[in-house]
Design a protein around this motif. Structure first.
Motif, PDB file in Angstrom:
ATOM      1  N   HIS A   1       4.726  -7.967  -1.207  1.00  0.00           N
ATOM      2  CA  HIS A   1       5.664  -7.665  -2.288  1.00  0.00           C
ATOM      3  C   HIS A   1       6.111  -6.214  -2.182  1.00  0.00           C
ATOM      4  O   HIS A   1       5.295  -5.300  -2.173  1.00  0.00           O
ATOM      5  CB  HIS A   1       5.020  -7.922  -3.655  1.00  0.00           C
ATOM      6  N   LYS A   2       7.405  -6.022  -2.153  1.00  0.00           N
ATOM      7  CA  LYS A   2       7.978  -4.699  -1.929  1.00  0.00           C
ATOM      8  C   LYS A   2       7.765  -3.750  -3.099  1.00  0.00           C
ATOM      9  O   LYS A   2       7.582  -2.540  -2.910  1.00  0.00           O
ATOM     10  CB  LYS A   2       9.474  -4.842  -1.630  1.00  0.00           C
ATOM     11  N   THR A   3       7.785  -4.256  -4.324  1.00  0.00           N
ATOM     12  CA  THR A   3       7.743  -3.378  -5.493  1.00  0.00           C
ATOM     13  C   THR A   3       6.402  -3.377  -6.220  1.00  0.00           C
ATOM     14  O   THR A   3       6.172  -2.523  -7.080  1.00  0.00           O
ATOM     15  CB  THR A   3       8.847  -3.758  -6.498  1.00  0.00           C
ATOM     16  N   ALA A   4       5.525  -4.320  -5.928  1.00  0.00           N
ATOM     17  CA  ALA A   4       4.169  -4.312  -6.499  1.00  0.00           C
ATOM     18  C   ALA A   4       3.304  -3.450  -5.587  1.00  0.00           C
ATOM     19  O   ALA A   4       3.046  -3.806  -4.441  1.00  0.00           O
ATOM     20  CB  ALA A   4       3.609  -5.725  -6.593  1.00  0.00           C
ATOM     21  N   THR A   5       2.864  -2.300  -6.078  1.00  0.00           N
ATOM     22  CA  THR A   5       2.201  -1.326  -5.214  1.00  0.00           C
ATOM     23  C   THR A   5       0.778  -1.047  -5.693  1.00  0.00           C
ATOM     24  O   THR A   5       0.381  -1.402  -6.802  1.00  0.00           O
ATOM     25  CB  THR A   5       2.977  -0.001  -5.191  1.00  0.00           C
ATOM     26  N   PHE A   6       0.009  -0.390  -4.830  1.00  0.00           N
ATOM     27  CA  PHE A   6      -1.295   0.143  -5.209  1.00  0.00           C
ATOM     28  C   PHE A   6      -1.636   1.292  -4.273  1.00  0.00           C
ATOM     29  O   PHE A   6      -1.079   1.416  -3.176  1.00  0.00           O
ATOM     30  CB  PHE A   6      -2.389  -0.933  -5.156  1.00  0.00           C
ATOM     31  N   GLU A   7      -2.537   2.127  -4.734  1.00  0.00           N
ATOM     32  CA  GLU A   7      -2.985   3.275  -3.945  1.00  0.00           C
ATOM     33  C   GLU A   7      -4.383   2.992  -3.404  1.00  0.00           C
ATOM     34  O   GLU A   7      -5.315   2.771  -4.179  1.00  0.00           O
ATOM     35  CB  GLU A   7      -3.010   4.528  -4.813  1.00  0.00           C
ATOM     36  N   HIS A   8      -4.515   2.980  -2.089  1.00  0.00           N
ATOM     37  CA  HIS A   8      -5.821   2.770  -1.456  1.00  0.00           C
ATOM     38  C   HIS A   8      -6.382   4.135  -1.078  1.00  0.00           C
ATOM     39  O   HIS A   8      -5.883   4.788  -0.165  1.00  0.00           O
ATOM     40  CB  HIS A   8      -5.683   1.897  -0.211  1.00  0.00           C
ATOM     41  N   ARG A   9      -7.440   4.532  -1.764  1.00  0.00           N
ATOM     42  CA  ARG A   9      -7.983   5.876  -1.572  1.00  0.00           C
ATOM     43  C   ARG A   9      -8.989   5.946  -0.436  1.00  0.00           C
ATOM     44  O   ARG A   9      -9.463   7.018  -0.086  1.00  0.00           O
ATOM     45  CB  ARG A   9      -8.585   6.354  -2.899  1.00  0.00           C
ATOM     46  N   ASP A  10      -9.351   4.804   0.141  1.00  0.00           N
ATOM     47  CA  ASP A  10     -10.118   4.710   1.387  1.00  0.00           C
ATOM     48  C   ASP A  10     -11.334   5.639   1.376  1.00  0.00           C
ATOM     49  O   ASP A  10     -11.460   6.551   2.202  1.00  0.00           O
ATOM     50  CB  ASP A  10      -9.220   5.031   2.580  1.00  0.00           C
ATOM     51  N   ALA A  11     -12.235   5.397   0.457  1.00  0.00           N
ATOM     52  CA  ALA A  11     -13.452   6.205   0.355  1.00  0.00           C
ATOM     53  C   ALA A  11     -14.362   5.977   1.555  1.00  0.00           C
ATOM     54  O   ALA A  11     -14.312   4.924   2.188  1.00  0.00           O
ATOM     55  CB  ALA A  11     -14.191   5.853  -0.938  1.00  0.00           C
ATOM     56  N   PRO A  12     -15.195   6.965   1.901  1.00  0.00           N
ATOM     57  CA  PRO A  12     -16.130   6.802   3.024  1.00  0.00           C
ATOM     58  C   PRO A  12     -17.057   5.613   2.798  1.00  0.00           C
ATOM     59  O   PRO A  12     -17.395   5.270   1.662  1.00  0.00           O
ATOM     60  CB  PRO A  12     -16.904   8.122   3.027  1.00  0.00           C
TER      61      PRO A  12
ATOM     62  N   ILE B   1       0.857  -1.182   0.000  1.00  0.00           N
ATOM     63  CA  ILE B   1       0.000   0.000   0.000  1.00  0.00           C
ATOM     64  C   ILE B   1       0.897   1.237   0.000  1.00  0.00           C
ATOM     65  O   ILE B   1       1.699   1.430   0.920  1.00  0.00           O
ATOM     66  CB  ILE B   1      -0.919   0.034   1.228  1.00  0.00           C
ATOM     67  N   GLU B   2       0.764   2.063  -1.022  1.00  0.00           N
ATOM     68  CA  GLU B   2       1.594   3.260  -1.112  1.00  0.00           C
ATOM     69  C   GLU B   2       1.337   4.185   0.083  1.00  0.00           C
ATOM     70  O   GLU B   2       0.211   4.429   0.469  1.00  0.00           O
ATOM     71  CB  GLU B   2       1.302   4.007  -2.409  1.00  0.00           C
ATOM     72  N   GLY B   3       2.424   4.682   0.668  1.00  0.00           N
ATOM     73  CA  GLY B   3       2.316   5.618   1.783  1.00  0.00           C
ATOM     74  C   GLY B   3       2.132   4.980   3.136  1.00  0.00           C
ATOM     75  O   GLY B   3       2.023   5.690   4.137  1.00  0.00           O
ATOM     76  N   MET B   4       2.097   3.654   3.197  1.00  0.00           N
ATOM     77  CA  MET B   4       1.920   2.969   4.478  1.00  0.00           C
ATOM     78  C   MET B   4       3.079   2.013   4.716  1.00  0.00           C
ATOM     79  O   MET B   4       3.422   1.217   3.843  1.00  0.00           O
ATOM     80  CB  MET B   4       0.596   2.205   4.515  1.00  0.00           C
ATOM     81  N   GLU B   5       3.668   2.118   5.885  1.00  0.00           N
ATOM     82  CA  GLU B   5       4.783   1.241   6.243  1.00  0.00           C
ATOM     83  C   GLU B   5       4.889   1.157   7.754  1.00  0.00           C
ATOM     84  O   GLU B   5       4.646   2.136   8.465  1.00  0.00           O
ATOM     85  CB  GLU B   5       6.098   1.756   5.660  1.00  0.00           C
TER      86      GLU B   5
ATOM     87  N   TYR C   1       9.303  -2.148   5.101  1.00  0.00           N
ATOM     88  CA  TYR C   1       9.828  -2.246   3.739  1.00  0.00           C
ATOM     89  C   TYR C   1      11.235  -1.687   3.613  1.00  0.00           C
ATOM     90  O   TYR C   1      12.057  -2.215   2.857  1.00  0.00           O
ATOM     91  CB  TYR C   1       8.902  -1.518   2.769  1.00  0.00           C
ATOM     92  N   THR C   2      11.538  -0.616   4.331  1.00  0.00           N
ATOM     93  CA  THR C   2      12.845   0.031   4.173  1.00  0.00           C
ATOM     94  C   THR C   2      13.989  -0.852   4.649  1.00  0.00           C
ATOM     95  O   THR C   2      15.128  -0.638   4.251  1.00  0.00           O
ATOM     96  CB  THR C   2      12.874   1.364   4.947  1.00  0.00           C
ATOM     97  N   GLU C   3      13.693  -1.828   5.478  1.00  0.00           N
ATOM     98  CA  GLU C   3      14.748  -2.701   5.991  1.00  0.00           C
ATOM     99  C   GLU C   3      14.766  -4.062   5.311  1.00  0.00           C
ATOM    100  O   GLU C   3      15.547  -4.930   5.679  1.00  0.00           O
ATOM    101  CB  GLU C   3      14.594  -2.865   7.504  1.00  0.00           C
ATOM    102  N   ALA C   4      13.893  -4.248   4.311  1.00  0.00           N
ATOM    103  CA  ALA C   4      13.826  -5.533   3.610  1.00  0.00           C
ATOM    104  C   ALA C   4      14.774  -5.538   2.424  1.00  0.00           C
ATOM    105  O   ALA C   4      14.813  -4.591   1.634  1.00  0.00           O
ATOM    106  CB  ALA C   4      12.398  -5.795   3.150  1.00  0.00           C
ATOM    107  N   GLU C   5      15.549  -6.594   2.286  1.00  0.00           N
ATOM    108  CA  GLU C   5      16.491  -6.705   1.179  1.00  0.00           C
ATOM    109  C   GLU C   5      15.847  -7.320  -0.059  1.00  0.00           C
ATOM    110  O   GLU C   5      16.186  -6.965  -1.185  1.00  0.00           O
ATOM    111  CB  GLU C   5      17.697  -7.544   1.609  1.00  0.00           C
ATOM    112  N   ASP C   6      14.923  -8.241   0.125  1.00  0.00           N
ATOM    113  CA  ASP C   6      14.293  -8.930  -0.992  1.00  0.00           C
ATOM    114  C   ASP C   6      12.937  -8.308  -1.321  1.00  0.00           C
ATOM    115  O   ASP C   6      12.299  -7.678  -0.470  1.00  0.00           O
ATOM    116  CB  ASP C   6      14.094 -10.410  -0.661  1.00  0.00           C
ATOM    117  N   ASP C   7      12.487  -8.515  -2.552  1.00  0.00           N
ATOM    118  CA  ASP C   7      11.178  -8.019  -2.954  1.00  0.00           C
ATOM    119  C   ASP C   7      10.047  -8.748  -2.231  1.00  0.00           C
ATOM    120  O   ASP C   7       9.025  -8.148  -1.898  1.00  0.00           O
ATOM    121  CB  ASP C   7      10.993  -8.154  -4.465  1.00  0.00           C
ATOM    122  N   LEU C   8      10.211 -10.041  -2.024  1.00  0.00           N
ATOM    123  CA  LEU C   8       9.206 -10.819  -1.315  1.00  0.00           C
ATOM    124  C   LEU C   8       9.545 -10.845   0.171  1.00  0.00           C
ATOM    125  O   LEU C   8      10.589 -11.353   0.579  1.00  0.00           O
ATOM    126  CB  LEU C   8       9.143 -12.243  -1.864  1.00  0.00           C
TER     127      LEU C   8
END
Length: 315
Positions: free
Chosen positions: A239-250, A140-144, A182-189
């Protein structure tokens, strides 16, 4: 070149060549509820995938036909169904019951997925010849989850009963579930004890063996309950590099802060007992510790509905 057709000549996967693994087909299930415009954006991002789904199954609990119209207008092979029950978990089970492809994916109706994300996740399944991987979730983009410090680290240590550098991807104690660091993970998985409910792929046979619990409405922690059961026999990854944006609608399901907080505690008890195997008096003690921790967070954040959220945490 010979092709293998799936659901008609417009959708196909090439057979394996030069020893390369055969690409696995997947179907996508979307549970939706009165979010036609958000659904339109989500389906547009699915249509733009470099590796599109063999089928998209939309299960709709809306009170009108706007989401039906959006589904029919999408440039995708969409199968639309009315929901038997307005519940995110139940709707996903309803849709997944129709899946015949090797992989099944779940997506919320308020997300945007970059064009390469599905292909990136599927490639990991393609390479898993021994079928040890049970599920993979996108990032999830922006979440870690960041490495905990101070009192938070002490809280995690008490809940988990063991020390860990980050607790990233872990499920422990009173159903405390942390995203990967994610910032401390070496592998994508990145190995995990649980996976979230949106932009997540499972082997279809494993999902149909387990299924989402029949939680009502918002269905909090249904993702943890399912994925942890899959994780008993197969490996789970973010997965570290497969991302998506969750817009969290009401959502209508989120409007009652007291009921939502009560559901969280109730479902945490279920996961802690049924999945993590906690027994009394440890179960009650760790839930009490969680309530105290949640109280401090609620009061500190002081959101618009914090009194109701506090009441739901304790009643």
């Amino acid at each position: 070149m010979e092709v293998v057709y799936l659901l008609g000549p417009s959708l196909y996967l090439p057979p394996s060549q030069n020893g390369m693994p055969t690409p696995l087909a997947y179907s996508l299930v979307i549970a939706t509820f009165e979010r036609p415009e958000e659904l339109r954006t989500t389906l547009a991002s699915v249509a733009a995938q470099t590796r599109p789904p063999a089928q998209v199954i939309v299960v709709d609990s809306s009170s009108d036909d706007r989401s039906f119209a959006v589904s029919q207008a999408a440039p995708l092979p969409v199968h639309y169904e009315r929901a038997r029950k307005p519940s995110a978990a139940v709707q996903r089970n309803q849709g997944a019951a129709l899946v015949t492809t090797p992989l099944v994916a779940f997506l919320d109706d308020d997300v945007f997925v970059p064009p390469e994300s599905f292909a990136t996740i599927c490639a990991a399944f393609d390479a898993d010849a021994e079928e040890k991987i049970g599920g993979i979730a996108a990032r999830i983009e922006g979440m870690e989850h960041r490495a905990p410090r101070g009192l938070l680290r002490c809280y995690y240590r008490l809940q988990a009963g063991y020390a860990h550098p980050t607790y990233g991807g872990k499920l422990f104690g009173a159903a405390v579930n942390c995203l990967p660091t994610y910032t401390e993970a070496e592998d994508d998985l990145i190995p995990a004890d649980w996976l979230n409910s949106t932009c997540v792929f499972y082997r279809t046979a494993l999902f149909q063996r387990e299924k989402f619990p029949e939680f009502e409405g918002y269905s909090f922690l249904e993702d943890v309950h399912l994925s942890a059961r899959v994780g008993r026999t197969h490996r789970l990854f973010f997965h570290k590099t497969a991302t998506f944006e969750h817009r969290d609608a009401p959502s209508t399901f989120k409007r009652n802060a007291r009921a939502l907080a009560r559901m969280r505690v109730r479902h945490q008890r279920l996961v802690a007992r049924d999945i993590l195997g906690l027994r009394e008096p440890v179960l009650t003690a760790k839930l009490l510790l969680h309530r105290l921790f949640a109280t401090a967070v609620i009061v500190r954040q002081h959101g618009p509905a914090w009194p109701q959220e506090l009441l739901g945490t304790w009643t």
